[in-house]
Motif scaffolding. Structure first.
Motif, PDB file in Angstrom:
ATOM      1  N   HIS A 157      39.689  47.688  24.371  1.00  0.00           N
ATOM      2  CA  HIS A 157      38.537  48.089  25.183  1.00  0.00           C
ATOM      3  C   HIS A 157      38.957  48.159  26.652  1.00  0.00           C
ATOM      4  CE1 HIS A 157      35.902  47.541  21.747  1.00  0.00           C
ATOM      5  NE2 HIS A 157      36.454  46.351  21.558  1.00  0.00           N
ATOM      6  N   ILE A 158      38.522  49.194  27.345  1.00  0.00           N
ATOM      7  CA  ILE A 158      38.844  49.335  28.769  1.00  0.00           C
ATOM      8  C   ILE A 158      38.282  48.169  29.570  1.00  0.00           C
ATOM      9  CG2 ILE A 158      38.406  50.730  30.842  1.00  0.00           C
ATOM     10  CD1 ILE A 158      40.551  51.916  29.094  1.00  0.00           C
ATOM     11  N   LYS A 159      37.128  47.665  29.172  1.00  0.00           N
ATOM     12  CA  LYS A 159      36.533  46.539  29.907  1.00  0.00           C
ATOM     13  C   LYS A 159      37.444  45.318  29.872  1.00  0.00           C
ATOM     14  CE  LYS A 159      32.647  44.555  28.516  1.00  0.00           C
ATOM     15  NZ  LYS A 159      31.196  44.288  28.305  1.00  0.00           N
ATOM     16  N   ASP A 160      38.111  45.088  28.734  1.00  0.00           N
ATOM     17  CA  ASP A 160      39.062  43.970  28.652  1.00  0.00           C
ATOM     18  C   ASP A 160      40.220  44.181  29.625  1.00  0.00           C
ATOM     19  OD1 ASP A 160      37.523  42.878  26.646  1.00  0.00           O
ATOM     20  OD2 ASP A 160      38.727  43.718  25.021  1.00  0.00           O
ATOM     21  N   ALA A 161      40.652  45.441  29.761  1.00  0.00           N
ATOM     22  CA  ALA A 161      41.731  45.755  30.705  1.00  0.00           C
ATOM     23  C   ALA A 161      41.279  45.498  32.135  1.00  0.00           C
ATOM     24  CB  ALA A 161      42.159  47.208  30.545  1.00  0.00           C
ATOM     25  N   VAL A 162      40.033  45.843  32.439  1.00  0.00           N
ATOM     26  CA  VAL A 162      39.482  45.590  33.776  1.00  0.00           C
ATOM     27  C   VAL A 162      39.548  44.102  34.096  1.00  0.00           C
ATOM     28  CG1 VAL A 162      37.336  45.549  35.130  1.00  0.00           C
ATOM     29  CG2 VAL A 162      37.981  47.616  33.866  1.00  0.00           C
ATOM     30  N   PHE A 163      39.091  43.280  33.170  1.00  0.00           N
ATOM     31  CA  PHE A 163      39.093  41.829  33.399  1.00  0.00           C
ATOM     32  C   PHE A 163      40.524  41.291  33.531  1.00  0.00           C
ATOM     33  CE2 PHE A 163      34.851  41.669  30.941  1.00  0.00           C
ATOM     34  CZ  PHE A 163      34.138  41.884  32.113  1.00  0.00           C
ATOM     35  N   TYR A 164      41.443  41.816  32.721  1.00  0.00           N
ATOM     36  CA  TYR A 164      42.832  41.347  32.794  1.00  0.00           C
ATOM     37  C   TYR A 164      43.462  41.710  34.138  1.00  0.00           C
ATOM     38  CZ  TYR A 164      47.637  40.323  31.533  1.00  0.00           C
ATOM     39  OH  TYR A 164      48.916  39.794  31.514  1.00  0.00           O
ATOM     40  N   LEU A 165      43.226  42.923  34.602  1.00  0.00           N
ATOM     41  CA  LEU A 165      43.779  43.337  35.900  1.00  0.00           C
ATOM     42  C   LEU A 165      43.179  42.499  37.025  1.00  0.00           C
ATOM     43  CD1 LEU A 165      43.897  47.232  35.555  1.00  0.00           C
ATOM     44  CD2 LEU A 165      45.785  45.622  35.322  1.00  0.00           C
ATOM     45  N   GLN A 166      41.876  42.273  36.979  1.00  0.00           N
ATOM     46  CA  GLN A 166      41.234  41.457  38.020  1.00  0.00           C
ATOM     47  C   GLN A 166      41.804  40.044  38.036  1.00  0.00           C
ATOM     48  OE1 GLN A 166      37.214  42.190  36.683  1.00  0.00           O
ATOM     49  NE2 GLN A 166      36.749  43.498  38.440  1.00  0.00           N
ATOM     50  N   ALA A 167      42.045  39.491  36.854  1.00  0.00           N
ATOM     51  CA  ALA A 167      42.633  38.148  36.764  1.00  0.00           C
ATOM     52  C   ALA A 167      44.071  38.134  37.284  1.00  0.00           C
ATOM     53  CB  ALA A 167      42.590  37.655  35.321  1.00  0.00           C
ATOM     54  N   SER A 168      44.690  39.311  37.317  1.00  0.00           N
ATOM     55  CA  SER A 168      46.065  39.433  37.818  1.00  0.00           C
ATOM     56  C   SER A 168      46.101  39.800  39.301  1.00  0.00           C
ATOM     57  CB  SER A 168      46.822  40.507  37.011  1.00  0.00           C
ATOM     58  OG  SER A 168      46.810  40.203  35.631  1.00  0.00           O
ATOM     59  N   GLY A 169      44.952  39.747  39.969  1.00  0.00           N
ATOM     60  CA  GLY A 169      44.894  40.020  41.405  1.00  0.00           C
ATOM     61  C   GLY A 169      44.821  41.488  41.760  1.00  0.00           C
ATOM     62  N   ILE A 170      44.348  42.304  40.826  1.00  0.00           N
ATOM     63  CA  ILE A 170      44.277  43.751  41.051  1.00  0.00           C
ATOM     64  C   ILE A 170      42.815  44.177  41.149  1.00  0.00           C
ATOM     65  CG2 ILE A 170      44.813  46.010  40.034  1.00  0.00           C
ATOM     66  CD1 ILE A 170      47.193  44.440  38.613  1.00  0.00           C
ATOM     67  N   GLN A 171      42.427  44.788  42.254  1.00  0.00           N
ATOM     68  CA  GLN A 171      41.039  45.226  42.418  1.00  0.00           C
ATOM     69  C   GLN A 171      40.774  46.479  41.583  1.00  0.00           C
ATOM     70  OE1 GLN A 171      40.237  46.391  46.471  1.00  0.00           O
ATOM     71  NE2 GLN A 171      41.679  48.080  46.446  1.00  0.00           N
ATOM     72  N   ILE A 172      39.520  46.625  41.168  1.00  0.00           N
ATOM     73  CA  ILE A 172      39.132  47.769  40.341  1.00  0.00           C
ATOM     74  C   ILE A 172      38.149  48.647  41.113  1.00  0.00           C
ATOM     75  CG2 ILE A 172      38.020  48.520  38.207  1.00  0.00           C
ATOM     76  CD1 ILE A 172      40.734  47.150  37.790  1.00  0.00           C
ATOM     77  N   ILE A 173      38.517  49.924  41.260  1.00  0.00           N
ATOM     78  CA  ILE A 173      37.663  50.897  41.936  1.00  0.00           C
ATOM     79  C   ILE A 173      37.220  51.938  40.905  1.00  0.00           C
ATOM     80  CG2 ILE A 173      37.524  52.664  43.739  1.00  0.00           C
ATOM     81  CD1 ILE A 173      39.710  51.115  45.248  1.00  0.00           C
ATOM     82  N   ALA A 174      35.911  52.084  40.747  1.00  0.00           N
ATOM     83  CA  ALA A 174      35.364  53.035  39.781  1.00  0.00           C
ATOM     84  C   ALA A 174      34.991  54.333  40.490  1.00  0.00           C
ATOM     85  CB  ALA A 174      34.141  52.441  39.096  1.00  0.00           C
ATOM     86  N   ALA A 175      35.464  55.437  39.936  1.00  0.00           N
ATOM     87  CA  ALA A 175      35.120  56.753  40.495  1.00  0.00           C
ATOM     88  C   ALA A 175      33.806  57.205  39.869  1.00  0.00           C
ATOM     89  CB  ALA A 175      36.230  57.754  40.175  1.00  0.00           C
TER      90      ALA A 175
END
Length: 244
Positions: A157-175
């Protein structure tokens, strides 16, 4: 190196899955009922592999060989895990830049996006196992070969990827157009993951809610949307502009 993109026959497909072959989609003939077909269906669902029921004429067009009622599309590239994708960026001097494609379904749009991603130094593209455009010969052709150069990860699921990236210090920007913030109001200079939505539905509400920032492109004409590959290119080059 490009691999064979098709496997036919129920047992051959089962053996490919057992060997961890990267299968994008399996076509099964309508109306077939047997223990072997049931085993294949259960195996596909257990491994989150897309399954489509089709008339026998479709399978006959896909292959002239004895398909036994089942044909699998094999990805011509190897996919990484999201963990491997993030790990590859940890020793880089420049901040990470990822692209998350939420249910993008058109293979030519996908190919065009991969090509732009390679040109803009994207560290990796993340797609969903089910519902996402597969990497096909058309994808590779449209990407001008960039599909062999840009790492691509598949997630449940893309949402799981979002949470994993955020936990890795990566901000998420939605277009998305569902915001008052323009693309020029958001900073892309930090480690960033940019989410692009499906051609028809845009980004899923749950992913929009999870994103750290939302940004839209100013549209000055009467048509209130851009092709997703074009919009993606603008977002990526804004990231490049800010980072130069």
């Amino acid at each position: 190196m490009q691999k064979t993109t098709q496997i036919y026959g129920i047992r051959a497909i089962l053996e490919a899955i057992a060997s961890n072959e990267t299968i994008d989609k399996v076509f099964i003939q309508n109306g077939l009922k047997s223990d072997l077909i049931k085993e294949l269906e259960n195996t596909l669902r257990r491994n989150s592999i897309s399954l489509v029921y089709v008339p026998v004429e479709k399978l006959n067009r896909l292959t002239k060989n004895n398909h036994q009622g089942a044909v699998a599309q094999i990805s011509p590239i190897e996919f990484l895990s999201i963990e491997e994708l993030v790990e590859q960026t940890q020793n880089k001097k420049s901040p990470a830049l990822f692209l998350l494609l939420d249910q993008l379904s058109d293979v030519r749009n996908f190919g065009a996006i991969i090509r732009t991603a390679e040109c803009t130094g994207v560290d990796g593209i993340i797609i969903q196992k089910k519902g996402a455009a597969p990497v096909t010969a058309d994808t590779i052709k449209t990407s001008a070969g960039a599909a062999f150069k840009v790492p691509i990860a598949k997630v449940n699921h893309i949402k799981d990827a979002v949470f994993y990236l955020q936990a890795s210090g990566i901000q998420i920007i939605a277009a998305t157009e569902k915001t008052n913030s323009a693309i020029y109001d958001v900073s892309f200079t930090k480690p960033t993951g940019i989410v692009m939505g499906a051609e028809d539905k845009g980004i899923s509400p749950s992913i929009l809610k999870a994103a750290d920032y939302k940004a839209k492109l100013p549209l000055l004409g009467e048509i209130q949307s851009l092709n997703v590959s074009v919009a993606c290119a603008v977002f990526l080059y804004e990231a490049v502009r800010q980072r130069l």
